[in-house]
Scaffold this motif. Structure first.
Motif, short mmCIF file in Angstrom:
data_model
loop_
_atom_site.label_atom_id
_atom_site.label_comp_id
_atom_site.label_asym_id
_atom_site.label_seq_id
_atom_site.Cartn_x
_atom_site.Cartn_y
_atom_site.Cartn_z
N TYR A 126 0.82 -1.21 0.00
CA TYR A 126 0.00 0.00 0.00
C TYR A 126 0.86 1.26 0.00
CZ TYR A 126 -4.51 -2.25 0.37
OH TYR A 126 -5.63 -2.98 0.09
N SER A 146 1.89 2.04 -3.40
CA SER A 146 0.82 2.46 -4.29
C SER A 146 0.44 3.93 -4.11
CB SER A 146 -0.43 1.60 -4.07
OG SER A 146 -1.04 1.92 -2.84
N ASN A 168 -1.43 5.26 -2.01
CA ASN A 168 -2.77 5.44 -1.47
C ASN A 168 -2.69 5.67 0.04
OD1 ASN A 168 -4.27 5.05 -3.86
ND2 ASN A 168 -3.95 2.85 -3.70
#
Length: 70
Positions: free
Chosen positions: A48, A51, A53
């Motif tokens: 994560y 990514s 995000n």
């Protein structure tokens, strides 16, 4: 887009989510897969983070008003 923690907290509160403290019921020292659980969590966190995000933690047991249920 950058969003401050204050705005996230306001949005979560607006939609009925509240902050709760974790309650430890049973010690995890005796769990046979304890290390594998931490390795899995670290792997997911790293995926994560890569990514880009946002990472948030919340209790998914939100109460739903019965008027919205079919």
């Amino acid at each position: 887009m950058n969003i401050s923690p204050h705005v996230v907290k306001q949005l979560l509160k607006k939609h009925g989510f509240v902050e709760r403290k974790m309650q430890k019921a049973v010690t995890m020292k005796t769990c046979k897969d304890r290390n594998e659980q931490f390795e899995r969590i670290n792997k997911l966190i790293n995926e994560y983070k890569e990514s880009k995000n946002p990472i948030i933690s919340m209790d998914a047991k939100k109460r739903i008003d019965r008027q919205f249920l079919p």
